[in-house]
Design a protein around this motif. Sequence first.
Motif, PDB file in Angstrom:
ATOM      1  N   ALA A  86      78.466  49.494  64.518  1.00  0.00           N
ATOM      2  CA  ALA A  86      77.466  49.334  63.459  1.00  0.00           C
ATOM      3  C   ALA A  86      77.818  50.102  62.190  1.00  0.00           C
ATOM      4  O   ALA A  86      77.671  49.583  61.080  1.00  0.00           O
ATOM      5  CB  ALA A  86      76.100  49.780  63.968  1.00  0.00           C
ATOM      6  N   GLY A  87      78.287  51.340  62.332  1.00  0.00           N
ATOM      7  CA  GLY A  87      78.606  52.144  61.155  1.00  0.00           C
ATOM      8  C   GLY A  87      79.593  51.468  60.218  1.00  0.00           C
ATOM      9  O   GLY A  87      79.471  51.561  58.990  1.00  0.00           O
ATOM     10  N   LEU A  88      80.591  50.785  60.791  1.00  0.00           N
ATOM     11  CA  LEU A  88      81.563  50.094  59.949  1.00  0.00           C
ATOM     12  C   LEU A  88      80.906  48.985  59.141  1.00  0.00           C
ATOM     13  O   LEU A  88      81.283  48.738  57.988  1.00  0.00           O
ATOM     14  CB  LEU A  88      82.706  49.517  60.789  1.00  0.00           C
ATOM     15  CG  LEU A  88      83.945  50.396  60.942  1.00  0.00           C
ATOM     16  CD1 LEU A  88      83.618  51.697  61.657  1.00  0.00           C
ATOM     17  CD2 LEU A  88      85.038  49.645  61.701  1.00  0.00           C
ATOM     18  N   GLY A  89      79.916  48.316  59.736  1.00  0.00           N
ATOM     19  CA  GLY A  89      79.207  47.272  59.009  1.00  0.00           C
ATOM     20  C   GLY A  89      78.429  47.820  57.833  1.00  0.00           C
ATOM     21  O   GLY A  89      78.264  47.148  56.804  1.00  0.00           O
ATOM     22  N   VAL A  90      77.964  49.054  57.968  1.00  0.00           N
ATOM     23  CA  VAL A  90      77.269  49.718  56.860  1.00  0.00           C
ATOM     24  C   VAL A  90      78.263  50.128  55.790  1.00  0.00           C
ATOM     25  O   VAL A  90      78.084  49.848  54.593  1.00  0.00           O
ATOM     26  CB  VAL A  90      76.495  50.950  57.362  1.00  0.00           C
ATOM     27  CG1 VAL A  90      75.811  51.659  56.203  1.00  0.00           C
ATOM     28  CG2 VAL A  90      75.475  50.552  58.418  1.00  0.00           C
ATOM     29  N   GLU A  91      79.334  50.797  56.200  1.00  0.00           N
ATOM     30  CA  GLU A  91      80.296  51.325  55.228  1.00  0.00           C
ATOM     31  C   GLU A  91      81.027  50.215  54.471  1.00  0.00           C
ATOM     32  O   GLU A  91      81.293  50.344  53.274  1.00  0.00           O
ATOM     33  CB  GLU A  91      81.311  52.213  55.948  1.00  0.00           C
ATOM     34  CG  GLU A  91      80.724  53.465  56.581  1.00  0.00           C
ATOM     35  CD  GLU A  91      80.017  54.357  55.581  1.00  0.00           C
ATOM     36  OE1 GLU A  91      80.568  54.600  54.499  1.00  0.00           O
ATOM     37  OE2 GLU A  91      78.898  54.810  55.887  1.00  0.00           O
ATOM     38  N   LEU A  92      81.364  49.136  55.157  1.00  0.00           N
ATOM     39  CA  LEU A  92      82.165  48.083  54.519  1.00  0.00           C
ATOM     40  C   LEU A  92      81.326  47.012  53.838  1.00  0.00           C
ATOM     41  O   LEU A  92      81.737  46.447  52.820  1.00  0.00           O
ATOM     42  CB  LEU A  92      83.078  47.426  55.563  1.00  0.00           C
ATOM     43  CG  LEU A  92      84.111  48.342  56.221  1.00  0.00           C
ATOM     44  CD1 LEU A  92      84.900  47.563  57.265  1.00  0.00           C
ATOM     45  CD2 LEU A  92      85.053  48.947  55.188  1.00  0.00           C
ATOM     46  N   PHE A  93      80.141  46.719  54.397  1.00  0.00           N
ATOM     47  CA  PHE A  93      79.363  45.592  53.894  1.00  0.00           C
ATOM     48  C   PHE A  93      77.927  45.941  53.509  1.00  0.00           C
ATOM     49  O   PHE A  93      77.224  45.084  52.969  1.00  0.00           O
ATOM     50  CB  PHE A  93      79.323  44.474  54.952  1.00  0.00           C
ATOM     51  CG  PHE A  93      80.669  43.906  55.284  1.00  0.00           C
ATOM     52  CD1 PHE A  93      81.293  42.996  54.444  1.00  0.00           C
ATOM     53  CD2 PHE A  93      81.332  44.298  56.439  1.00  0.00           C
ATOM     54  CE1 PHE A  93      82.531  42.472  54.751  1.00  0.00           C
ATOM     55  CE2 PHE A  93      82.578  43.789  56.761  1.00  0.00           C
ATOM     56  CZ  PHE A  93      83.191  42.866  55.912  1.00  0.00           C
ATOM     57  N   GLY A  94      77.475  47.154  53.817  1.00  0.00           N
ATOM     58  CA  GLY A  94      76.079  47.488  53.563  1.00  0.00           C
ATOM     59  C   GLY A  94      75.126  46.611  54.349  1.00  0.00           C
ATOM     60  O   GLY A  94      74.004  46.343  53.909  1.00  0.00           O
ATOM     61  N   ASP A  95      75.562  46.197  55.545  1.00  0.00           N
ATOM     62  CA  ASP A  95      74.797  45.226  56.316  1.00  0.00           C
ATOM     63  C   ASP A  95      73.478  45.823  56.816  1.00  0.00           C
ATOM     64  O   ASP A  95      73.452  46.934  57.360  1.00  0.00           O
ATOM     65  CB  ASP A  95      75.641  44.756  57.508  1.00  0.00           C
ATOM     66  CG  ASP A  95      74.975  43.636  58.276  1.00  0.00           C
ATOM     67  OD1 ASP A  95      75.151  42.474  57.875  1.00  0.00           O
ATOM     68  OD2 ASP A  95      74.262  43.936  59.256  1.00  0.00           O
TER      69      ASP A  95
END
Length: 361
Positions: A86-95
């Motif tokens: 999940a963290g990568l989705g926040v850092e890369l896409f602001g998901d």
Amino acid sequence: MIARIDTTLEQDGVGFPHYADLHTGRWVRTPDGNWTGGFWVGLLWLAAWRTGKSKYRSAAIEWAERLAPRAASKSVFKGFLFWYGAGLGVELFGDRVARQLAYDGTKGLIEMFNGNAGLIPLGTDAEEAAEVGNDRANIDALPGTVALLLTHALQLGADDVARRHLTKHFELCVRSDDSVCQSAVFEPANGRLIRRYTHKGLSDDSTWGRAQAWAMLALGQAMSFGDSSCQETAVAVANWWVAHLPPDSVAYWDFDDPAIPNAPRDSAATAIAAAALLKLAVLVPERRSAYLRTAEASIRALAEHHLTPTGPEDRRATGMLTDGCFDRRSGFATNNELIFGDYFLFEGLLVISGDLAPNRV
């Protein structure tokens, strides 16, 4: 490696890819992700970042949502699940979906924090074969967990948990010569070290390859997300790896196996360490050249000699990272493709190609 992500998406089977047979390419899967499921989601986030294709981002969200029940599990290893898942989705896409999952995972970690001991223990649900609980620590508990805590804990009023968790683990697990012991027993009332041991290494006194690599990665993540107080330890632990890595740049499963040079390699430990060194190369300018040289040599060796096809006669599925050693001590998946090895090699390749800043993940 993107081709391998595609074949994994298409492959029949229920659950998260865990490890695969090198001959058939079939994944053994876990229904809840075990501690490795986040790396499969992380591969999907990175594929979406590299290609710009919505199918990978959609798949990442779908798989990440399957991790949601794990936020309540009493295992510190959920840091792996919710950072890479999940963290990568926040850092890369602001998901938005990923942000809520990362928040929930971080909250679950903080609920396990022992303020008297100054760390989050392994927990009673930790995915190890034995010797787990609330008086045990493990260096594997740092990567992902530290990143989540540093990026999300402030919202929960627990911004000092990451620093204390990191500091206590290095007090418990880093030896005086800067090698790393995987595990430790501590006194829950005050965090005092009782003994060091290993779950997966050759012996309590040896240096299991992934222990050193996980420590390096955690330090790189800590510095990337704002904790510069650990730089001295980061350099010492990384320098140990650089000094002890074999000439061909691929680590043995344990640095002290007396069977070396005929001992098994661990491509996963090598990929983790290379990803860590790429982060530290940016963060520690005086060591940039040595860290970059070592990381690039390892990634090149893995890509050229351990990634299928490894030669013109190799008819196996494309993009499998061979020679992953999950748990030599118990004889579990000692020569397989490991989902976390795939993740870190893919991350390293994206950094070297200029597609990804190492300190974003």
